[in-house]
Design a protein around this motif. Sequence first.
Motif, short mmCIF file in Angstrom:
data_model
loop_
_atom_site.label_atom_id
_atom_site.label_comp_id
_atom_site.label_asym_id
_atom_site.label_seq_id
_atom_site.Cartn_x
_atom_site.Cartn_y
_atom_site.Cartn_z
N SER A 75 0.81 -1.21 0.00
CA SER A 75 0.00 0.00 0.00
C SER A 75 0.84 1.27 0.00
N THR A 76 2.16 1.14 -0.11
CA THR A 76 3.03 2.31 -0.11
C THR A 76 2.72 3.18 -1.33
N THR A 77 2.58 4.46 -1.11
CA THR A 77 2.33 5.38 -2.22
C THR A 77 3.30 6.54 -2.16
N PHE A 78 3.64 7.07 -3.32
CA PHE A 78 4.50 8.23 -3.42
C PHE A 78 3.73 9.35 -4.12
N THR A 79 4.02 10.57 -3.73
CA THR A 79 3.36 11.70 -4.37
C THR A 79 3.87 11.85 -5.80
N GLU A 80 3.12 12.59 -6.60
CA GLU A 80 3.55 12.83 -7.98
C GLU A 80 4.90 13.53 -8.02
N GLU A 81 5.12 14.42 -7.06
CA GLU A 81 6.41 15.13 -7.00
C GLU A 81 7.54 14.16 -6.71
N GLN A 82 7.31 13.22 -5.80
CA GLN A 82 8.33 12.23 -5.48
C GLN A 82 8.62 11.34 -6.69
N VAL A 83 7.57 10.97 -7.39
CA VAL A 83 7.76 10.12 -8.58
C VAL A 83 8.55 10.85 -9.64
N GLU A 84 8.24 12.12 -9.85
CA GLU A 84 8.98 12.91 -10.83
C GLU A 84 10.45 13.04 -10.44
N GLN A 85 10.71 13.23 -9.15
CA GLN A 85 12.09 13.30 -8.67
C GLN A 85 12.81 11.97 -8.89
N ALA A 86 12.09 10.87 -8.65
CA ALA A 86 12.68 9.54 -8.84
C ALA A 86 13.00 9.29 -10.30
N ILE A 87 12.10 9.68 -11.19
CA ILE A 87 12.33 9.49 -12.62
C ILE A 87 13.54 10.31 -13.07
N GLN A 88 13.67 11.53 -12.55
CA GLN A 88 14.83 12.36 -12.89
C GLN A 88 16.12 11.74 -12.37
N PHE A 89 16.05 11.19 -11.15
CA PHE A 89 17.20 10.50 -10.56
C PHE A 89 17.59 9.32 -11.43
N ALA A 90 16.60 8.53 -11.85
CA ALA A 90 16.88 7.36 -12.69
C ALA A 90 17.47 7.77 -14.04
N ALA A 91 16.98 8.89 -14.59
CA ALA A 91 17.51 9.38 -15.87
C ALA A 91 18.97 9.80 -15.72
N ASN A 92 19.29 10.49 -14.63
CA ASN A 92 20.68 10.89 -14.38
C ASN A 92 21.57 9.66 -14.22
N TYR A 93 21.06 8.66 -13.54
CA TYR A 93 21.81 7.41 -13.34
C TYR A 93 22.15 6.75 -14.67
N LYS A 94 21.16 6.60 -15.53
CA LYS A 94 21.39 5.94 -16.81
C LYS A 94 22.28 6.78 -17.73
N LYS A 95 22.11 8.09 -17.69
CA LYS A 95 22.94 8.95 -18.53
C LYS A 95 24.40 8.89 -18.09
N ASP A 96 24.63 8.94 -16.80
CA ASP A 96 26.01 8.86 -16.29
C ASP A 96 26.60 7.48 -16.54
N GLN A 97 25.80 6.46 -16.33
CA GLN A 97 26.26 5.09 -16.48
C GLN A 97 26.71 4.79 -17.91
N TYR A 98 25.95 5.26 -18.89
CA TYR A 98 26.24 4.93 -20.28
C TYR A 98 26.80 6.10 -21.08
N THR A 99 27.49 7.00 -20.40
CA THR A 99 28.27 8.02 -21.08
C THR A 99 29.75 7.72 -20.85
N VAL A 100 30.43 7.33 -21.90
CA VAL A 100 31.86 7.00 -21.82
C VAL A 100 32.61 7.85 -22.83
N GLY A 101 33.58 8.63 -22.34
CA GLY A 101 34.36 9.49 -23.21
C GLY A 101 35.66 8.84 -23.65
N GLU A 102 36.64 9.68 -23.89
CA GLU A 102 37.92 9.20 -24.41
C GLU A 102 38.69 8.34 -23.41
N GLU A 103 38.20 8.25 -22.17
CA GLU A 103 38.92 7.46 -21.16
C GLU A 103 39.00 5.98 -21.53
#
Length: 218
Positions: free
Chosen positions: A69-97
């Motif tokens: 029955s755990t629920t999150f507010t729409e604001e929390q969900v939006e924050q979580a989605i942004q967090f997940a997006a940052n995670y995936k972007k950082d994870q799969y961004t590889v430069g000249e290293e």
Amino acid sequence: MTQATKKRKSRLFIMGSVVLLLAVMTGCQQSQSATPATTEQPSTTPTQTTENAASNQANSISTSSKADSTTFTEEQVEQAIQFAANYKKDQYTVGEEYKKKTSLEEMIEQEMTKNESYLTEKQLQYQTVSRLLTLPMQLAVKKQSTLSPEDLEIHKKEPQTRQGVLQLSYTMKIAFANGEPSIPVEGELQLQPTADTWKVSYDVFNHNDLFNIINAKS
């Protein structure tokens, strides 16, 4: 004990686990080569180890988790989605290293530093031992190209929560700067809330497709 000390001890424990795993795998391979086999048996490869680990993780989640029955507010969900997006972007961004000649231990250390702010301690250990943590770098080395995520989309899943964690699904493409065909990725995330942010406690996707590319003969 300071937070930095705790993180350092956690890293040392995870690195020790990885070194022990590699030593066991190497020892098994040496033992098999030194003793002639009377019957043909399938060998255990790092990819198979990863597949088994991912399967065990998925089975554990699917059998033990129940909608709650755990629920999150729409604001929390939006924050979580942004967090997940940052995670995936950082994870799969590889430069000249990717061009640097680094040992496996150094690569693991670099990826742990890159991902530890996103992952729970258990997930960090799991991704390290299963080689998922270094997967983006391995792809960059294999393709001899920088890479980045494209067309990343993240959505809520139904049910929205299981055992107090937020469930998300995502799709994206791994794009290579040298013109190699992009690779489609589809997966699921579970995020658990902390005092001031989120942590990824579960991340399963079509990793076999990526490991097949890495392990393919050139």
